[in-house]
Design an enzyme around this catalytic site. Structure first.
Site, PDB file in Angstrom:
ATOM      1  N   LYS A  13      29.439 -69.684 -67.966  1.00  0.00           N
ATOM      2  CA  LYS A  13      27.948 -70.100 -68.446  1.00  0.00           C
ATOM      3  C   LYS A  13      27.791 -71.432 -68.680  1.00  0.00           C
ATOM      4  CE  LYS A  13      28.889 -67.618 -72.221  1.00  0.00           C
ATOM      5  NZ  LYS A  13      30.053 -67.190 -72.110  1.00  0.00           N
ATOM      6  N   ARG A 171      38.062 -63.618 -79.113  1.00  0.00           N
ATOM      7  CA  ARG A 171      36.712 -63.623 -78.678  1.00  0.00           C
ATOM      8  C   ARG A 171      36.494 -62.952 -77.653  1.00  0.00           C
ATOM      9  NH1 ARG A 171      37.658 -69.609 -77.430  1.00  0.00           N
ATOM     10  NH2 ARG A 171      35.883 -69.771 -76.212  1.00  0.00           N
TER      11      ARG A 171
HETATM   12  P1  ADP Z   1      32.067 -69.564 -75.028  1.00  0.00           P
HETATM   13  O1  ADP Z   1      31.413 -70.505 -74.284  1.00  0.00           O
HETATM   14  O2  ADP Z   1      33.661 -69.757 -74.830  1.00  0.00           O
HETATM   15  O3  ADP Z   1      31.633 -68.241 -74.960  1.00  0.00           O
HETATM   16  P2  ADP Z   1      30.773 -70.901 -77.124  1.00  0.00           P
HETATM   17  O4  ADP Z   1      30.706 -72.205 -77.078  1.00  0.00           O
HETATM   18  O5  ADP Z   1      29.355 -70.249 -76.530  1.00  0.00           O
HETATM   19  O6  ADP Z   1      32.151 -70.298 -76.328  1.00  0.00           O
HETATM   20  O7  ADP Z   1      30.831 -70.307 -78.454  1.00  0.00           O
HETATM   21  C1  ADP Z   1      31.825 -70.808 -79.568  1.00  0.00           C
HETATM   22  C2  ADP Z   1      32.103 -70.196 -80.733  1.00  0.00           C
HETATM   23  O8  ADP Z   1      30.710 -70.363 -81.589  1.00  0.00           O
HETATM   24  C3  ADP Z   1      32.167 -68.660 -80.708  1.00  0.00           C
HETATM   25  O9  ADP Z   1      33.319 -68.069 -80.621  1.00  0.00           O
HETATM   26  C4  ADP Z   1      31.149 -68.200 -82.082  1.00  0.00           C
HETATM   27  O10 ADP Z   1      32.266 -68.511 -83.201  1.00  0.00           O
HETATM   28  C5  ADP Z   1      30.420 -69.361 -82.161  1.00  0.00           C
HETATM   29  N1  ADP Z   1      28.940 -68.926 -81.442  1.00  0.00           N
HETATM   30  C6  ADP Z   1      28.450 -69.535 -80.658  1.00  0.00           C
HETATM   31  N2  ADP Z   1      27.130 -68.985 -80.363  1.00  0.00           N
HETATM   32  C7  ADP Z   1      26.851 -67.963 -81.235  1.00  0.00           C
HETATM   33  C8  ADP Z   1      25.968 -66.921 -81.437  1.00  0.00           C
HETATM   34  N3  ADP Z   1      24.988 -66.969 -80.751  1.00  0.00           N
HETATM   35  N4  ADP Z   1      26.240 -66.046 -82.493  1.00  0.00           N
HETATM   36  C9  ADP Z   1      27.445 -66.133 -83.163  1.00  0.00           C
HETATM   37  N5  ADP Z   1      28.289 -67.184 -83.073  1.00  0.00           N
HETATM   38  C10 ADP Z   1      28.044 -68.015 -82.276  1.00  0.00           C
HETATM   39  P1  ADP Z   2      31.671 -70.162 -70.675  1.00  0.00           P
HETATM   40  O1  ADP Z   2      30.639 -71.307 -71.012  1.00  0.00           O
HETATM   41  O2  ADP Z   2      31.056 -69.107 -70.065  1.00  0.00           O
HETATM   42  O3  ADP Z   2      32.924 -70.031 -71.682  1.00  0.00           O
HETATM   43  P2  ADP Z   2      32.658 -72.322 -68.824  1.00  0.00           P
HETATM   44  O4  ADP Z   2      31.504 -72.689 -67.955  1.00  0.00           O
HETATM   45  O5  ADP Z   2      32.970 -73.501 -69.997  1.00  0.00           O
HETATM   46  O6  ADP Z   2      32.563 -70.977 -69.682  1.00  0.00           O
HETATM   47  O7  ADP Z   2      34.021 -72.223 -67.971  1.00  0.00           O
HETATM   48  C1  ADP Z   2      35.316 -71.633 -68.394  1.00  0.00           C
HETATM   49  C2  ADP Z   2      36.495 -72.607 -67.595  1.00  0.00           C
HETATM   50  O8  ADP Z   2      36.399 -72.090 -66.181  1.00  0.00           O
HETATM   51  C3  ADP Z   2      36.148 -74.310 -67.564  1.00  0.00           C
HETATM   52  O9  ADP Z   2      37.137 -74.690 -67.613  1.00  0.00           O
HETATM   53  C4  ADP Z   2      35.611 -74.119 -66.024  1.00  0.00           C
HETATM   54  O10 ADP Z   2      35.543 -75.298 -65.327  1.00  0.00           O
HETATM   55  C5  ADP Z   2      36.148 -72.881 -65.375  1.00  0.00           C
HETATM   56  N1  ADP Z   2      35.350 -72.212 -64.442  1.00  0.00           N
HETATM   57  C6  ADP Z   2      33.885 -72.030 -64.466  1.00  0.00           C
HETATM   58  N2  ADP Z   2      33.418 -71.238 -63.442  1.00  0.00           N
HETATM   59  C7  ADP Z   2      34.532 -71.058 -62.814  1.00  0.00           C
HETATM   60  C8  ADP Z   2      34.689 -70.654 -61.354  1.00  0.00           C
HETATM   61  N3  ADP Z   2      33.687 -69.777 -60.919  1.00  0.00           N
HETATM   62  N4  ADP Z   2      35.966 -70.615 -61.025  1.00  0.00           N
HETATM   63  C9  ADP Z   2      36.853 -71.140 -61.610  1.00  0.00           C
HETATM   64  N5  ADP Z   2      36.836 -71.736 -62.722  1.00  0.00           N
HETATM   65  C10 ADP Z   2      35.846 -71.828 -63.348  1.00  0.00           C
END
Ligand code: ADP
Ligand code: ADP
Ligand code: ZN
Length: 216
Positions: A13, A171
């Site tokens: 994302k 998560r």
């Molecule tokens: P990821 O990109 O791996 O999905 P995020 O950076 O979006 O992780 O979120 C990290 C943490 O922040 C989540 O595990 C949660 O604890 C908190 N968080 C982020 N967005 C929300 C939301 N919309 N509602 C509740 N908790 C959230």
């Molecule tokens: P999210 O915000 O959904 O948690 P991220 O964009 O931070 O996910 O991506 C999670 C990890 O996977 C990062 O280290 C990123 O560089 C890697 N990544 C993202 N998209 C891809 C893809 N299409 N193929 C391989 N690795 C990816």
């Protein structure tokens, strides 16, 4: 364009959000980034959020919704926005609908990035983030040119506290229980665009652009 990025932790994302916001010139609103900024600055909100984030649990809805509502009322969201990591519960989605309704506006599209569970842990555990600009890299799939250094700004790369195997697994479980019902929620509203997130980063982005093709 008013967009939501939906998908499990590690789906890509944040990576796609950077590309989308550049192309479509809308602000990137990541609730995770907002919480991490507050933790770094030692605010009350940061202290509360950290308790949940470190355990891989969701921060309570009432804390999240108020922050997003304030952010959406800022001037730069007038013509569009990209929400990344929000909503994460059906209650958050219903609150968002009300907020947008009160602002006389509505969502255009929900991009659902699909990645198999087996791939997600490796993605998140290998993720490295820039301390200064927040850019995301991966130790294997998306390396920075110089190890440990951000390509964009030269900042130091670090591993998020919650990007360890145990917390990531938690998560993913939380995503399946609390967030995945949003897929049906937005499908029913005719807003959902499914994207295969297992392809190369650039291909995923091309697919998103195609899916948004008819929007303006
Ligand atoms: P990821 O990109 O791996 O999905 P995020 O950076 O979006 O992780 O979120 C990290 C943490 O922040 C989540 O595990 C949660 O604890 C908190 N968080 C982020 N967005 C929300 C939301 N919309 N509602 C509740 N908790 C959230
Ligand atoms: P999210 O915000 O959904 O948690 P991220 O964009 O931070 O996910 O991506 C999670 C990890 O996977 C990062 O280290 C990123 O560089 C890697 N990544 C993202 N998209 C891809 C893809 N299409 N193929 C391989 N690795 C990816
Ligand atoms: Zn950087």
């Amino acid at each position: 364009m008013r967009l939501i990025l939906l998908g499990p932790p590690g789906a890509g994302k944040g990576t796609q959000a950077v590309k989308i916001t550049q192309k479509y010139d809308v602000p990137h609103i990541s609730t995770g980034d907002i919480f991490r900024k507050n933790i770094k600055e030692g605010t009350q909100l940061g202290k509360k959020a950290k308790e949940y984030m470190d355990k891989g649990l969701l921060v309570p809805d009432e804390l999240v919704v108020a922050i997003v509502e304030d952010r959406l009322k800022e001037a730069d969201c007038k013509d569009g926005f990209l929400l990344d990591g929000f909503p994460r519960t059906v209650n958050q989605a219903e609150c968002l609908d009300k907020v947008l309704d009160n602002m006389n506006t509505s969502l255009d599209r929900v991009i659902n990035i699909k990645v198999d569970k087996g791939i997600l842990v490796g993605r998140a555990v290998g993720r490295r983030i820039c301390r200064d600009c927040g850019a995301a890299y991966h130790v294997e799939f998306n390396k920075s040119k110089v190890e440990g250094v951000c390509d964009v700004c030269g900042g130091e790369l670090y591993q998020r506290n919650d990007d360890n195997e145990e917390t990531v697994s938690k998560r993913i479980e939380v995503y399946l229980n609390e967030t995945s019902p949003l897929i049906d929620y937005y499908f029913t509203k005719n807003l959902l665009a499914d994207i295969d997130g297992e392809k190369h980063i650039d291909t995923v982005f091309e697919d998103i652009v195609l899916a948004l093709g008819s929007e303006n």
